[in-house]
Design a protein around this motif. Sequence first.
Motif, PDB file in Angstrom:
ATOM      1  N   VAL A  37       0.855  -1.186   0.000  1.00 13.16           N
ATOM      2  CA  VAL A  37       0.000   0.000   0.000  1.00 13.16           C
ATOM      3  C   VAL A  37       0.890   1.235   0.000  1.00 13.16           C
ATOM      4  O   VAL A  37       1.830   1.328   0.782  1.00 13.16           O
ATOM      5  CB  VAL A  37      -0.930   0.002   1.237  1.00 13.16           C
ATOM      6  N   GLU A  38       0.603   2.166  -0.913  1.00 14.42           N
ATOM      7  CA  GLU A  38       1.364   3.403  -1.011  1.00 14.42           C
ATOM      8  C   GLU A  38       0.509   4.581  -0.576  1.00 14.42           C
ATOM      9  O   GLU A  38      -0.697   4.606  -0.820  1.00 14.42           O
ATOM     10  CB  GLU A  38       1.826   3.635  -2.450  1.00 14.42           C
ATOM     11  N   GLY A  39       1.162   5.543   0.067  1.00 12.19           N
ATOM     12  CA  GLY A  39       0.468   6.741   0.516  1.00 12.19           C
ATOM     13  C   GLY A  39       0.198   7.703  -0.630  1.00 12.19           C
ATOM     14  O   GLY A  39       0.964   7.763  -1.598  1.00 12.19           O
ATOM     15  N   ARG A  40      -0.887   8.456  -0.533  1.00 13.62           N
ATOM     16  CA  ARG A  40      -1.248   9.481  -1.509  1.00 13.62           C
ATOM     17  C   ARG A  40      -1.535  10.770  -0.765  1.00 13.62           C
ATOM     18  O   ARG A  40      -2.380  10.803   0.145  1.00 13.62           O
ATOM     19  CB  ARG A  40      -2.484   9.080  -2.319  1.00 13.62           C
ATOM     20  N   CYS A  41      -0.848  11.826  -1.143  1.00 13.54           N
ATOM     21  CA  CYS A  41      -1.080  13.134  -0.529  1.00 13.54           C
ATOM     22  C   CYS A  41      -2.491  13.602  -0.880  1.00 13.54           C
ATOM     23  O   CYS A  41      -2.976  13.368  -1.982  1.00 13.54           O
ATOM     24  CB  CYS A  41      -0.049  14.143  -1.020  1.00 13.54           C
ATOM     25  N   THR A  43      -5.224  12.383   0.513  1.00 10.03           N
ATOM     26  CA  THR A  43      -5.875  11.406   1.366  1.00 10.03           C
ATOM     27  C   THR A  43      -5.175  11.391   2.711  1.00 10.03           C
ATOM     28  O   THR A  43      -5.807  11.301   3.752  1.00 10.03           O
ATOM     29  CB  THR A  43      -5.821  10.007   0.726  1.00 10.03           C
ATOM     30  N   LEU A  44      -3.851  11.456   2.669  1.00 14.36           N
ATOM     31  CA  LEU A  44      -3.020  11.531   3.876  1.00 14.36           C
ATOM     32  C   LEU A  44      -2.357  12.900   3.931  1.00 14.36           C
ATOM     33  O   LEU A  44      -2.143  13.543   2.905  1.00 14.36           O
ATOM     34  CB  LEU A  44      -1.936  10.442   3.844  1.00 14.36           C
ATOM     35  N   LYS A  45      -1.995  13.320   5.117  1.00 14.11           N
ATOM     36  CA  LYS A  45      -1.322  14.607   5.295  1.00 14.11           C
ATOM     37  C   LYS A  45       0.158  14.462   4.928  1.00 14.11           C
ATOM     38  O   LYS A  45       0.870  13.628   5.475  1.00 14.11           O
ATOM     39  CB  LYS A  45      -1.465  15.054   6.740  1.00 14.11           C
ATOM     40  N   CYS A  46       0.600  15.259   3.952  1.00 15.46           N
ATOM     41  CA  CYS A  46       2.005  15.241   3.519  1.00 15.46           C
ATOM     42  C   CYS A  46       2.629  16.603   3.805  1.00 15.46           C
ATOM     43  O   CYS A  46       2.103  17.604   3.306  1.00 15.46           O
ATOM     44  CB  CYS A  46       2.094  14.932   2.035  1.00 15.46           C
ATOM     45  N   PRO A  47       3.766  16.700   4.481  1.00 18.19           N
ATOM     46  CA  PRO A  47       4.334  15.659   5.329  1.00 18.19           C
ATOM     47  C   PRO A  47       3.469  15.420   6.550  1.00 18.19           C
ATOM     48  O   PRO A  47       2.574  16.218   6.790  1.00 18.19           O
ATOM     49  CB  PRO A  47       5.711  16.222   5.687  1.00 18.19           C
ATOM     50  N   PRO A  48       3.666  14.397   7.280  1.00 14.65           N
ATOM     51  CA  PRO A  48       4.822  13.506   7.368  1.00 14.65           C
ATOM     52  C   PRO A  48       4.812  12.371   6.342  1.00 14.65           C
ATOM     53  O   PRO A  48       5.831  11.734   6.135  1.00 14.65           O
ATOM     54  CB  PRO A  48       4.723  12.937   8.784  1.00 14.65           C
ATOM     55  N   TYR A  49       3.655  12.087   5.688  1.00 19.16           N
ATOM     56  CA  TYR A  49       3.652  11.018   4.691  1.00 19.16           C
ATOM     57  C   TYR A  49       4.270  11.509   3.400  1.00 19.16           C
ATOM     58  O   TYR A  49       4.318  12.709   3.118  1.00 19.16           O
ATOM     59  CB  TYR A  49       2.229  10.517   4.453  1.00 19.16           C
ATOM     60  N   VAL A  50       4.761  10.573   2.577  1.00 17.63           N
ATOM     61  CA  VAL A  50       5.433  10.900   1.325  1.00 17.63           C
ATOM     62  C   VAL A  50       4.655  10.277   0.180  1.00 17.63           C
ATOM     63  O   VAL A  50       4.334   9.081   0.207  1.00 17.63           O
ATOM     64  CB  VAL A  50       6.891  10.364   1.332  1.00 17.63           C
ATOM     65  N   GLU A  51       4.316  11.073  -0.830  1.00 22.63           N
ATOM     66  CA  GLU A  51       3.592  10.594  -2.004  1.00 22.63           C
ATOM     67  C   GLU A  51       4.285   9.382  -2.619  1.00 22.63           C
ATOM     68  O   GLU A  51       5.474   9.420  -2.936  1.00 22.63           O
ATOM     69  CB  GLU A  51       3.500  11.716  -3.049  1.00 22.63           C
ATOM     70  N   ALA A  53       5.217   6.585  -1.303  1.00 22.89           N
ATOM     71  CA  ALA A  53       6.033   5.746  -0.418  1.00 22.89           C
ATOM     72  C   ALA A  53       5.168   4.633   0.175  1.00 22.89           C
ATOM     73  O   ALA A  53       3.991   4.840   0.460  1.00 22.89           O
ATOM     74  CB  ALA A  53       6.650   6.583   0.694  1.00 22.89           C
ATOM     75  N   GLU A  54       5.755   3.457   0.337  1.00 21.15           N
ATOM     76  CA  GLU A  54       5.021   2.350   0.937  1.00 21.15           C
ATOM     77  C   GLU A  54       4.718   2.653   2.396  1.00 21.15           C
ATOM     78  O   GLU A  54       5.533   3.210   3.113  1.00 21.15           O
ATOM     79  CB  GLU A  54       5.827   1.057   0.841  1.00 21.15           C
ATOM     80  N   LEU A  55       3.495   2.287   2.803  1.00 19.24           N
ATOM     81  CA  LEU A  55       3.097   2.467   4.196  1.00 19.24           C
ATOM     82  C   LEU A  55       3.456   1.216   4.974  1.00 19.24           C
ATOM     83  O   LEU A  55       3.337   0.102   4.466  1.00 19.24           O
ATOM     84  CB  LEU A  55       1.589   2.718   4.287  1.00 19.24           C
ATOM     85  N   VAL A  56       3.899   1.419   6.199  1.00 17.79           N
ATOM     86  CA  VAL A  56       4.256   0.292   7.054  1.00 17.79           C
ATOM     87  C   VAL A  56       3.263   0.200   8.203  1.00 17.79           C
ATOM     88  O   VAL A  56       2.538   1.148   8.497  1.00 17.79           O
ATOM     89  CB  VAL A  56       5.700   0.421   7.594  1.00 17.79           C
ATOM     90  N   CYS A  57       3.205  -0.919   8.837  1.00 14.82           N
ATOM     91  CA  CYS A  57       2.282  -1.128   9.948  1.00 14.82           C
ATOM     92  C   CYS A  57       2.915  -0.678  11.264  1.00 14.82           C
ATOM     93  O   CYS A  57       4.131  -0.741  11.433  1.00 14.82           O
ATOM     94  CB  CYS A  57       1.926  -2.600  10.073  1.00 14.82           C
TER      95      CYS A  57
END
Length: 64
Positions: A37-41, A43-51, A53-57
């Motif tokens: 699963v990859e993050g999408r700005c 839908t998620l707050k970027c930063p801290p998430y990166v467009e 990038a794989e999401l980890v548990c």
Amino acid sequence: MGEYHSHQGKGYVCMDRNAKALHSSFTDLNGALFCSVEGRCGTLKCPPYVEGAELVCVVCSNTT
């Protein structure tokens, strides 16, 4: 991990890095095909998430 983006979603699951397959059947039972699963700005707050990038548990616990 989650199911392929064009399939009907069954939700997301955390997959252990050392997961082992269960070799009990060779029949196609139309189960889920696990994909990263990859993050999408947006839908998620970027930063801290990166467009892209794989999401980890993570496992959260309450120690109080």
